[in-house]
Write a protein that holds these residues in place. Structure first.
Motif, PDB file in Angstrom:
ATOM      1  N   LEU A  76      81.915  87.358 -15.077  1.00 50.35           N
ATOM      2  CA  LEU A  76      82.756  87.373 -16.274  1.00 50.35           C
ATOM      3  C   LEU A  76      82.823  88.784 -16.855  1.00 50.35           C
ATOM      4  CD1 LEU A  76      81.391  84.102 -17.914  1.00 50.35           C
ATOM      5  CD2 LEU A  76      83.763  84.455 -17.208  1.00 50.35           C
ATOM      6  N   PHE A  77      81.703  89.468 -16.835  1.00 51.69           N
ATOM      7  CA  PHE A  77      81.597  90.814 -17.403  1.00 51.69           C
ATOM      8  C   PHE A  77      82.424  91.815 -16.590  1.00 51.69           C
ATOM      9  CE2 PHE A  77      78.166  94.297 -18.319  1.00 51.69           C
ATOM     10  CZ  PHE A  77      79.020  94.929 -19.193  1.00 51.69           C
ATOM     11  N   ALA A  78      82.492  91.599 -15.282  1.00 53.49           N
ATOM     12  CA  ALA A  78      83.155  92.557 -14.387  1.00 53.49           C
ATOM     13  C   ALA A  78      84.651  92.307 -14.265  1.00 53.49           C
ATOM     14  CB  ALA A  78      82.509  92.502 -13.001  1.00 53.49           C
ATOM     15  N   LYS A  79      85.221  91.487 -15.135  1.00 54.74           N
ATOM     16  CA  LYS A  79      86.660  91.171 -15.115  1.00 54.74           C
ATOM     17  C   LYS A  79      87.036  90.344 -13.893  1.00 54.74           C
ATOM     18  CE  LYS A  79      89.113  94.743 -17.758  1.00 54.74           C
ATOM     19  NZ  LYS A  79      90.293  95.624 -17.696  1.00 54.74           N
ATOM     20  N   GLU A  80      86.076  89.715 -13.258  1.00 53.52           N
ATOM     21  CA  GLU A  80      86.402  88.830 -12.158  1.00 53.52           C
ATOM     22  C   GLU A  80      86.731  87.431 -12.682  1.00 53.52           C
ATOM     23  OE1 GLU A  80      83.173  91.065  -9.202  1.00 53.52           O
ATOM     24  OE2 GLU A  80      82.829  89.002  -9.880  1.00 53.52           O
ATOM     25  N   THR A  81      87.459  86.657 -11.901  1.00 49.52           N
ATOM     26  CA  THR A  81      87.590  85.229 -12.159  1.00 49.52           C
ATOM     27  C   THR A  81      86.499  84.556 -11.347  1.00 49.52           C
ATOM     28  OG1 THR A  81      89.976  85.359 -12.529  1.00 49.52           O
ATOM     29  CG2 THR A  81      89.086  83.223 -11.883  1.00 49.52           C
ATOM     30  N   PRO A  82      85.505  83.935 -12.014  1.00 50.70           N
ATOM     31  CA  PRO A  82      84.344  83.436 -11.286  1.00 50.70           C
ATOM     32  C   PRO A  82      84.677  82.552 -10.087  1.00 50.70           C
ATOM     33  CG  PRO A  82      83.860  83.441 -13.622  1.00 50.70           C
ATOM     34  CD  PRO A  82      85.312  83.843 -13.472  1.00 50.70           C
ATOM     35  N   ALA A  83      85.546  81.574 -10.279  1.00 48.73           N
ATOM     36  CA  ALA A  83      85.838  80.654  -9.170  1.00 48.73           C
ATOM     37  C   ALA A  83      86.448  81.390  -7.981  1.00 48.73           C
ATOM     38  CB  ALA A  83      86.785  79.548  -9.648  1.00 48.73           C
ATOM     39  N   GLU A  84      87.151  82.475  -8.269  1.00 47.47           N
ATOM     40  CA  GLU A  84      87.765  83.265  -7.199  1.00 47.47           C
ATOM     41  C   GLU A  84      86.720  84.144  -6.520  1.00 47.47           C
ATOM     42  OE1 GLU A  84      90.774  85.921  -8.705  1.00 47.47           O
ATOM     43  OE2 GLU A  84      91.789  86.060  -6.768  1.00 47.47           O
ATOM     44  N   ALA A  85      85.888  84.784  -7.333  1.00 44.19           N
ATOM     45  CA  ALA A  85      84.929  85.754  -6.784  1.00 44.19           C
ATOM     46  C   ALA A  85      83.862  85.073  -5.939  1.00 44.19           C
ATOM     47  CB  ALA A  85      84.290  86.552  -7.925  1.00 44.19           C
ATOM     48  N   VAL A  86      83.389  83.908  -6.388  1.00 42.77           N
ATOM     49  CA  VAL A  86      82.334  83.244  -5.619  1.00 42.77           C
ATOM     50  C   VAL A  86      82.879  82.761  -4.274  1.00 42.77           C
ATOM     51  CG1 VAL A  86      82.529  80.850  -6.462  1.00 42.77           C
ATOM     52  CG2 VAL A  86      80.287  81.808  -5.905  1.00 42.77           C
ATOM     53  N   GLN A  87      84.143  82.350  -4.255  1.00 45.31           N
ATOM     54  CA  GLN A  87      84.746  81.936  -2.993  1.00 45.31           C
ATOM     55  C   GLN A  87      84.970  83.129  -2.057  1.00 45.31           C
ATOM     56  OE1 GLN A  87      87.650  78.507  -3.075  1.00 45.31           O
ATOM     57  NE2 GLN A  87      87.659  78.980  -5.249  1.00 45.31           N
ATOM     58  N   LEU A  88      85.237  84.276  -2.631  1.00 48.00           N
ATOM     59  CA  LEU A  88      85.379  85.484  -1.816  1.00 48.00           C
ATOM     60  C   LEU A  88      84.068  85.792  -1.101  1.00 48.00           C
ATOM     61  CD1 LEU A  88      87.012  88.015  -0.954  1.00 48.00           C
ATOM     62  CD2 LEU A  88      86.252  89.101  -3.082  1.00 48.00           C
ATOM     63  N   ALA A  89      82.963  85.744  -1.838  1.00 51.81           N
ATOM     64  CA  ALA A  89      81.660  86.001  -1.222  1.00 51.81           C
ATOM     65  C   ALA A  89      81.346  84.958  -0.145  1.00 51.81           C
ATOM     66  CB  ALA A  89      80.566  86.018  -2.290  1.00 51.81           C
ATOM     67  N   ALA A  90      81.679  83.710  -0.436  1.00 52.87           N
ATOM     68  CA  ALA A  90      81.412  82.639   0.531  1.00 52.87           C
ATOM     69  C   ALA A  90      82.287  82.794   1.770  1.00 52.87           C
ATOM     70  CB  ALA A  90      81.647  81.278  -0.126  1.00 52.87           C
ATOM     71  N   ARG A  91      83.547  83.178   1.542  1.00 51.95           N
ATOM     72  CA  ARG A  91      84.486  83.328   2.663  1.00 51.95           C
ATOM     73  C   ARG A  91      83.968  84.357   3.663  1.00 51.95           C
ATOM     74  NH1 ARG A  91      88.909  84.746  -0.231  1.00 51.95           N
ATOM     75  NH2 ARG A  91      89.177  82.539  -0.693  1.00 51.95           N
ATOM     76  N   LEU A  92      83.321  85.380   3.152  1.00 49.97           N
ATOM     77  CA  LEU A  92      82.784  86.415   4.039  1.00 49.97           C
ATOM     78  C   LEU A  92      81.353  86.097   4.490  1.00 49.97           C
ATOM     79  CD1 LEU A  92      85.301  87.838   2.799  1.00 49.97           C
ATOM     80  CD2 LEU A  92      84.050  89.972   3.036  1.00 49.97           C
ATOM     81  N   GLY A  93      80.878  84.909   4.141  1.00 45.64           N
ATOM     82  CA  GLY A  93      79.573  84.480   4.625  1.00 45.64           C
ATOM     83  C   GLY A  93      78.408  85.222   3.997  1.00 45.64           C
ATOM     84  N   ARG A  94      78.596  85.687   2.786  1.00 43.57           N
ATOM     85  CA  ARG A  94      77.561  86.514   2.169  1.00 43.57           C
ATOM     86  C   ARG A  94      77.046  85.943   0.847  1.00 43.57           C
ATOM     87  NH1 ARG A  94      75.574  90.206   5.921  1.00 43.57           N
ATOM     88  NH2 ARG A  94      77.302  91.197   7.015  1.00 43.57           N
ATOM     89  N   LEU A  95      77.257  84.665   0.593  1.00 40.90           N
ATOM     90  CA  LEU A  95      76.764  84.091  -0.660  1.00 40.90           C
ATOM     91  C   LEU A  95      75.362  83.545  -0.455  1.00 40.90           C
ATOM     92  CD1 LEU A  95      77.387  83.396  -3.618  1.00 40.90           C
ATOM     93  CD2 LEU A  95      78.186  81.165  -2.814  1.00 40.90           C
ATOM     94  N   THR A  96      74.380  84.252  -0.979  1.00 39.05           N
ATOM     95  CA  THR A  96      72.982  83.858  -0.783  1.00 39.05           C
ATOM     96  C   THR A  96      72.445  83.027  -1.934  1.00 39.05           C
ATOM     97  OG1 THR A  96      72.587  85.855   0.518  1.00 39.05           O
ATOM     98  CG2 THR A  96      70.647  84.763  -0.403  1.00 39.05           C
TER      99      THR A  96
END
Lengths: 328, 328, 328, 328
Positions: free
Chosen positions: B206-226
């Motif tokens: 939220l602080f970084a101007k990201e949309t959370p639901a979008e950003a977390v899916q981006l990390a997951a899409r690249l296989g890097r959500l730990t």
């Protein structure tokens, strides 16, 4: 590294056109045709290249454009397809209507033809309407897929042409999909094509909470820096003001970063002088950039490297502020 | 997709410790030892896992930690090395002093040993001091190189262990190098290792101007959500408030995104309840998340998909707001 | 305190007109005449009052306006003079050209006549072009003087009429003079007249870093709250979205503040549904406000007062979140 | 107007003390006693006055303070009571506990005695803990009443002493009650006393979305400007950096505003050089301010007035940027 005399300037042609916004719906000035806008750009006297919106005004031929450029000693540097007008208000490559997505792709392909004819270096994606305004409005995975697939399809259709995406955090959508440099680089990687890069816009970078000198080097490091646009803003909106008018220190640092990466291309002005004379606005920005560039000629780079090696904040400040303030 | 009963919660152990800031230098409460903090975490009654700072308090053994965890029916989920204390005030892996960079790497390797002993799932990089405060202070290419090389070296030294970087825009540095999800993903790609991912922190997003639901899916899409950490803030600082206290709608959308990517892991609370009872603060956040999760059980996903296919902002709003407000 | 059935709604008529911005210069939809816009407002079915831009479309008489209002069972609640069009691009009451300042005052006086004729409650100052874009551009003391003197002159010219200033942080100017509630209240005090108040716009308040429930009570405490406009945004721009679409909790708190101060007047919608049907957008906002108002009927005010007396953050959160999430 | 030689500098004594934050809980350096801090301030060599926290370190007498000041040729300019420590974590004058509110008032009265003894010009209110963190946490009317009544009571108890409120948007509370200049001026008016003014902090003003040159003149216009503190930040937090390090142009404009209002008092540095030598940090800031002041000696004020009379943005920019960049 490049020195002062190397700097050459271009501009987005829209800078010399008519401005309108949601309040002054009668526009900030009279209509300006594309040929007249080119003449205005020529009147700046220090521009060599233009980024031209496509399609051109109704009834204006490519030959007329070419002629107007020639008489003003300007070349077409880039073509920016109008993927942000009423038709594409819910997105171009990401429009919910597949037919409109096809139309957008056709528009880009037509733009490639015009770009080849005019000798443009690249065709720009300015996906300002591609994004969302409300929570829950879109499926972000769909948005990613349409964005990546759409740009890839266009890029693969013209492997001889360079393409470049101009990212921004918001406006006209409250959230643009290509929101910042890093996100756009990830999307470009996913496209798996060689001929798509980034149009780095200094003001968009300030707006997106990036550090310009850092962000532009990131794009260059990944080999995806296609073009550089200059302007300034208050960091909370894309105000498109004259270069250096607010962020003088960051603009100097940014220009040094351009030297560091060996940037030799034209620097494009992207301003919206709603209430100012655009010719004067362009001249003032160029003057400021040339002055900043002259400061860089005088910076002690060894000393700077030394303080940076120590992360010496105050030492770096002193070196830089004395350039602006010292010797008096 | 996961349903309500699947949710399990953990917390960063710091949440139950002593808080201090630059004004209340006498701290917001008395000293809390690590064992006492674990007991406090146990008192929440609904936590199963902890992220524990390393090294532990002087004089406290790993066995004592293990024992405290056992008596509270908690497990060690992650280890967070203290790369942000006085010693590393100018950076850990990016410190200008090579000797301190070596020390930081040694600290991480020691943490790996502790993590293995306690059965932690990952070792966290929390590079809050790695960045810069002033324009011109650092060479951004150096910062990139030290960050990428440093994490890679640690990761390659323990291929059996998972690592994860927690990015944030700022604080304690005015600019952190790992500033947002996309930048961190690019840096992880450059490391070229398999065992480094991201700790996605909802508030940092939220602080970084990201949309959370979008950003977390981006990390997951690249296989890097730990890992996933939860909290809330006012979007202009990392306030580390109770979950859902400000961004109720975005938190719901975020939880739906977690279902979409099939997230089954523990959800970690990362709060700083300076003026509140941390046990109550944890319970309230868990209650809110469970309530939001129950709302998701009732959402008409087909209807949602339908409005999202059309990018129908008002339709999406109606579906969602009726969950919060409807039926009365 | 007012209860659910008391709520009545109005809207700014611009919400039903044609939208344009600097990108979609061909507008987001076709031209909508003022009479058609009134019919659209009537189609909402739950509006009772309008804020109408002045002057009306060329060729449209006051009688036609009155007739259109009557057939839609609407009344004219306010008149908003067009002090933000091309002519006033460098300011209306603060324009550097004294002749244009006189014209602006004349425009306001004409608006008073129209307001009297249509039975409007107040004439609005919407000084969006009054401000500055660049550092050093204006003399702030001059700006203060022109703003205060200009509004005073208009107000004194029509002591029977109420006036109200709508403040905003920025847009269309990068800095508006009447930037937030507190600054505007200070300027109103300096005018030393009784018939000037504030149009409190919820979104502008969120944008200006104010806490809405606090800011509206401040205006009321000083006896200067003339009107209330509703919408929502992402807090970094005046996005003019549907009510409650982002800041659900703050909107509830704001509506409670309206009860606290005993606000009985119409609530005006001020939205720019660029890509949505304005009739649906209005209906959805009204539905959301009514639903939030129904939640307020169920809030335990004694319990809330009790937690607020203790500044009990988590207790307050629990009370409020259970309204949105509880009982399931 | 004042010229270069007139500038005198002071500092907040905290600038020379020990810094801590929530991450480096072992502090950024060793403990620094109040007497040692005064010696450090003396080492700057160009400071004449200090703002000193109260109460002093345990065991340190007023005489020892006086002696330390004397040997460093410093005077006590202001006293800042510690209304922001653990005890007052939920507020000083607005604490929910009436007994703590009484204690806070007693603390202020004790500070008045110390201020008189040391010849301080004013006693400062730094109400950093007075505010709220969560929606619905407080009754804003109560907060207003306690703030206004509390300051008034202190001010009326010592009519011979000047008081001044330092406002800030946030930190340590996520929302401070005295959030910006205009709100604070309204509250001071409500106090109806003559001896309460504002400590204008340049960084707080940048943080609060104010234009510094405009805001400081507003406080002066209402006769409430008691003191001026200098620093810089990134506009999204109170970073307390060296003066001019980020906002060089706005700092110049601010210094010109100080000339315009005829400010003759000492300029106080308020910095937190967490990772820098505070003596060097102070010297660098003073050097920058003196350099900026020398630029002002060279500005063509008639030309500036002329462009400002026309609101000529580009003309103003040229005048100013040539000061920083020209003549080369």
């Amino acid at each position: 590294m490049s020195s002062r005399q190397d700097l050459t300037f271009g501009a987005g042609l829209w800078m010399f056109g008519q401005f309108v916004d949601r309040y002054a719906t009668d526009a900030y000035g009279p209509v300006v045709g594309v040929l007249e806008a080119i003449d205005r750009a020529g009147a700046v006297g220090d521009l060599v290249a233009l980024d031209i919106n496509f399609p051109f005004d109704e009834g204006v031929s490519v030959d007329q454009i070419r002629e107007a450029l020639a008489r003003n000693e300007l070349r077409c540097h880039a073509i920016t397809p109008a993927s942000y007008s009423r038709k594409y208000q819910k997105g171009a490559l990401t429009n919910p209507d597949p037919a409109l997505r096809r139309d957008a792709i056709a528009l880009y392909k037509d733009a490639v033809v015009a770009a080849r004819t005019l000798g443009a270096k690249y065709v720009k994606f300015w996906p300002g309407q591609d994004g969302y305004d409300y929570p829950f409005q879109v499926d972000y995975a769909d948005l990613w897929k349409c964005s990546v697939d759409g740009v890839r399809e266009v890029a693969e259709s013209a492997p001889d042409m360079q393409f470049a995406i101009e990212c921004k955090f918001k406006e006209p959508r409250s959230h643009m999909f290509f929101s910042n440099v890093a996100t756009t680089l990830l999307a470009i990687q996913a496209m798996n094509v060689d001929n798509v890069g980034i149009v780095y816009d200094l003001g968009h970078s300030l707006f997106a909470k990036e550090t310009p000198a850092e962000a532009v080097q990131l794009a260059a490091r990944l080999g995806r820096l296609t073009s550089v646009e200059l302007n300034d803003n208050w960091r909370d909106w894309d105000d498109d003001m004259a270069v250096g008018s607010v962020h003088l220190i960051e603009t100097l640092e940014f220009l040094l970063a351009l030297r560091t990466i060996g940037w030799k291309e034209v620097l494009l002005l992207d301003q919206f002088p709603f209430r100012e004379d655009p010719v004067v606005a362009a001249r003032e920005s160029i003057r400021t950039v040339r002055q900043l560039n002259a400061l860089l000629d005088r910076i002690d780079l060894d000393a700077l490297r030394d303080v940076q090696r120590k992360h010496d904040a105050l030492g770096a400040q002193r070196l830089v502020l004395d350039l602006f303030l010292g010797g008096r």
